[in-house]
Design an enzyme around this catalytic site. Structure first.
Site, PDB file in Angstrom:
ATOM      1  N   GLY A  41       0.587  -1.088  -0.046  1.00  0.00           N
ATOM      2  CA  GLY A  41       0.008   0.000   0.036  1.00  0.00           C
ATOM      3  C   GLY A  41       0.748   1.142  -0.009  1.00  0.00           C
ATOM      4  O   GLY A  41       0.316   2.211  -0.609  1.00  0.00           O
ATOM      5  N   ASP A 101      -5.236   2.800  10.305  1.00  0.00           N
ATOM      6  CA  ASP A 101      -6.866   2.420  10.322  1.00  0.00           C
ATOM      7  C   ASP A 101      -7.053   1.802  11.754  1.00  0.00           C
ATOM      8  O   ASP A 101      -7.049   2.710  12.866  1.00  0.00           O
ATOM      9  CB  ASP A 101      -6.867   1.223   9.387  1.00  0.00           C
ATOM     10  CG  ASP A 101      -8.482   0.801   9.161  1.00  0.00           C
ATOM     11  OD1 ASP A 101      -9.231   1.614   9.375  1.00  0.00           O
ATOM     12  OD2 ASP A 101      -8.688  -0.265   8.671  1.00  0.00           O
ATOM     13  N   LYS A 129      -7.394   7.263   9.752  1.00  0.00           N
ATOM     14  CA  LYS A 129      -8.885   7.107  10.209  1.00  0.00           C
ATOM     15  C   LYS A 129      -9.081   7.223  11.566  1.00  0.00           C
ATOM     16  O   LYS A 129      -9.014   5.827  12.020  1.00  0.00           O
ATOM     17  CB  LYS A 129      -9.327   5.987   9.427  1.00  0.00           C
ATOM     18  CG  LYS A 129      -9.664   5.881   7.954  1.00  0.00           C
ATOM     19  CD  LYS A 129     -10.475   4.762   7.516  1.00  0.00           C
ATOM     20  CE  LYS A 129      -9.777   3.844   6.502  1.00  0.00           C
ATOM     21  NZ  LYS A 129     -10.610   2.754   6.139  1.00  0.00           N
ATOM     22  N   PHE A 150     -13.715   3.537   2.872  1.00  0.00           N
ATOM     23  CA  PHE A 150     -12.782   2.668   2.627  1.00  0.00           C
ATOM     24  C   PHE A 150     -12.313   3.485   1.344  1.00  0.00           C
ATOM     25  O   PHE A 150     -12.998   3.747   0.324  1.00  0.00           O
ATOM     26  CB  PHE A 150     -13.208   1.312   2.077  1.00  0.00           C
ATOM     27  CG  PHE A 150     -12.316   0.096   1.816  1.00  0.00           C
ATOM     28  CD1 PHE A 150     -11.653  -0.374   2.822  1.00  0.00           C
ATOM     29  CD2 PHE A 150     -11.794   0.011   0.616  1.00  0.00           C
ATOM     30  CE1 PHE A 150     -10.655  -1.326   2.412  1.00  0.00           C
ATOM     31  CE2 PHE A 150     -10.836  -0.750   0.211  1.00  0.00           C
ATOM     32  CZ  PHE A 150     -10.127  -1.583   1.235  1.00  0.00           C
ATOM     33  N   ASP A 157      -5.479  -0.577  -2.309  1.00  0.00           N
ATOM     34  CA  ASP A 157      -6.280  -1.479  -3.164  1.00  0.00           C
ATOM     35  C   ASP A 157      -7.363  -1.729  -2.533  1.00  0.00           C
ATOM     36  O   ASP A 157      -7.766  -1.592  -1.263  1.00  0.00           O
ATOM     37  CB  ASP A 157      -5.286  -2.760  -3.525  1.00  0.00           C
ATOM     38  CG  ASP A 157      -5.480  -3.759  -2.124  1.00  0.00           C
ATOM     39  OD1 ASP A 157      -4.779  -3.139  -0.922  1.00  0.00           O
ATOM     40  OD2 ASP A 157      -5.777  -4.698  -2.627  1.00  0.00           O
ATOM     41  N   ARG A 163      -4.654   0.308  -7.226  1.00  0.00           N
ATOM     42  CA  ARG A 163      -3.523   0.755  -6.837  1.00  0.00           C
ATOM     43  C   ARG A 163      -2.740   2.187  -7.565  1.00  0.00           C
ATOM     44  O   ARG A 163      -2.282   2.701  -6.833  1.00  0.00           O
ATOM     45  CB  ARG A 163      -2.554  -0.304  -6.485  1.00  0.00           C
ATOM     46  CG  ARG A 163      -2.833  -1.160  -5.410  1.00  0.00           C
ATOM     47  CD  ARG A 163      -1.409  -1.920  -5.081  1.00  0.00           C
ATOM     48  NE  ARG A 163      -1.728  -3.441  -4.433  1.00  0.00           N
ATOM     49  CZ  ARG A 163      -1.948  -3.566  -2.914  1.00  0.00           C
ATOM     50  NH1 ARG A 163      -1.972  -2.405  -2.257  1.00  0.00           N
ATOM     51  NH2 ARG A 163      -2.148  -4.489  -2.460  1.00  0.00           N
TER      52      ARG A 163
HETATM   53  P1  IMP Z   1      -4.612  -1.128  10.351  1.00  0.00           P
HETATM   54  O1  IMP Z   1      -3.504  -2.211  10.989  1.00  0.00           O
HETATM   55  O2  IMP Z   1      -5.892  -1.663  10.703  1.00  0.00           O
HETATM   56  O3  IMP Z   1      -4.183  -0.011  10.809  1.00  0.00           O
HETATM   57  O4  IMP Z   1      -4.471  -1.167   8.916  1.00  0.00           O
HETATM   58  C1  IMP Z   1      -3.772  -0.750   8.146  1.00  0.00           C
HETATM   59  C2  IMP Z   1      -3.329  -1.343   6.838  1.00  0.00           C
HETATM   60  O5  IMP Z   1      -4.696  -1.735   6.344  1.00  0.00           O
HETATM   61  C3  IMP Z   1      -3.153  -0.192   5.757  1.00  0.00           C
HETATM   62  O6  IMP Z   1      -1.546  -0.329   5.760  1.00  0.00           O
HETATM   63  C4  IMP Z   1      -3.934  -0.643   4.534  1.00  0.00           C
HETATM   64  O7  IMP Z   1      -3.125  -1.591   3.961  1.00  0.00           O
HETATM   65  C5  IMP Z   1      -4.916  -1.307   5.083  1.00  0.00           C
HETATM   66  N1  IMP Z   1      -6.227  -0.461   4.960  1.00  0.00           N
HETATM   67  C6  IMP Z   1      -6.818   0.276   5.901  1.00  0.00           C
HETATM   68  N2  IMP Z   1      -7.640   0.916   5.649  1.00  0.00           N
HETATM   69  C7  IMP Z   1      -7.979   0.947   4.106  1.00  0.00           C
HETATM   70  C8  IMP Z   1      -8.799   1.518   3.131  1.00  0.00           C
HETATM   71  O8  IMP Z   1      -9.561   2.175   3.666  1.00  0.00           O
HETATM   72  N3  IMP Z   1      -8.232   1.232   2.139  1.00  0.00           N
HETATM   73  C9  IMP Z   1      -7.301   0.272   1.463  1.00  0.00           C
HETATM   74  N4  IMP Z   1      -6.393  -0.415   2.401  1.00  0.00           N
HETATM   75  C10 IMP Z   1      -6.753  -0.166   3.902  1.00  0.00           C
HETATM   76 MG    MG Z   2      -0.691  -1.929   4.456  1.00  0.00          MG
END
Ligand code: IMP
Ligand code: MG
Length: 174
Positions: A41, A101, A129, A150, A157, A163
């Protein structure tokens, strides 16, 4: 079925402007040795950011962090590969990810890096977020605060699609 929003949530121009601002802020406040970027990402953000900080000599390394199986929901368990090959002991590391996230990825990664003996560490994400956070983690540098939607594009992606788009879009259910 999902489709992209009619208009970008963040335009390519807004991203490029913000990346340059962030690069200036980071260069001024953190003297780092290496960027550690989380694939896949963060690939586009990382290359733009790194190039904008070219005057601050640094190295770059990529790891693979995945918690999403497929679709929009994280499966919760983080898998990190590529970290074991890196010698980060005593290094000042700028960790770069696309989006914060739940916070699980960053909090886990940061713990692993501390365990490896990095001497200093800051984190940088293009988007945050805040509403989705389940752990107590705040990034040091944030590009854009966004709502609980999202998003795809600029590296992010949905099932490996979208992407390569230069702007950020939201995905809507139809
Ligand atoms: P976390 O571990 O929940 O903070 O998630 C982080 C990872 O989830 C990021 O590095 C993204 O790869 C993926 N991710 C979280 N939210 C989104 C989104 O809205 N779109 C696409 N990928 C996301
Ligand atoms: Mg990621």
């Amino acid at each position: 079925m999902y489709r992209m929003s009619a208009k970008p949530m963040i335009t390519a121009e807004q991203i490029q402007t913000r990346v340059k601002e962030m690069a200036a802020e980071i260069k001024e406040s953190f003297d780092f040795d290496i960027i550690l970027s989380a694939l896949t990402g963060a690939y586009m953000f990382t290359t733009d950011l790194s190039r904008a900080m070219a005057s601050a000599k640094h190295r770059i390394a990529f790891i693979k962090a995945s918690s999403y199986g497929s679709g929009m929901e994280s499966c919760g368990k983080l898998k990190v590969t590529g970290l074991e090959k890196l010698d980060l002991k005593g290094k000042r590391v700028l960790v770069v990810d696309d989006i914060l996230d739940t916070g699980n990825t960053m909090i886990t990664l940061v713990a692993m890096l501390k365990e490896m003996g990095v001497s200093d560490l800051r984190s940088c994400v293009l988007m945050n977020k805040e509403e989705r956070r389940v752990v107590d983690y705040h990034a040091d540098f944030v590009g854009f605060e966004i709502a609980n939607e999202f998003v795809v594009g600029y590296g992010l992606d949905f099932n490996e699609d979208y992407r390569t788009l230069p702007e950020v879009w939201t995905l809507e259910e139809v």
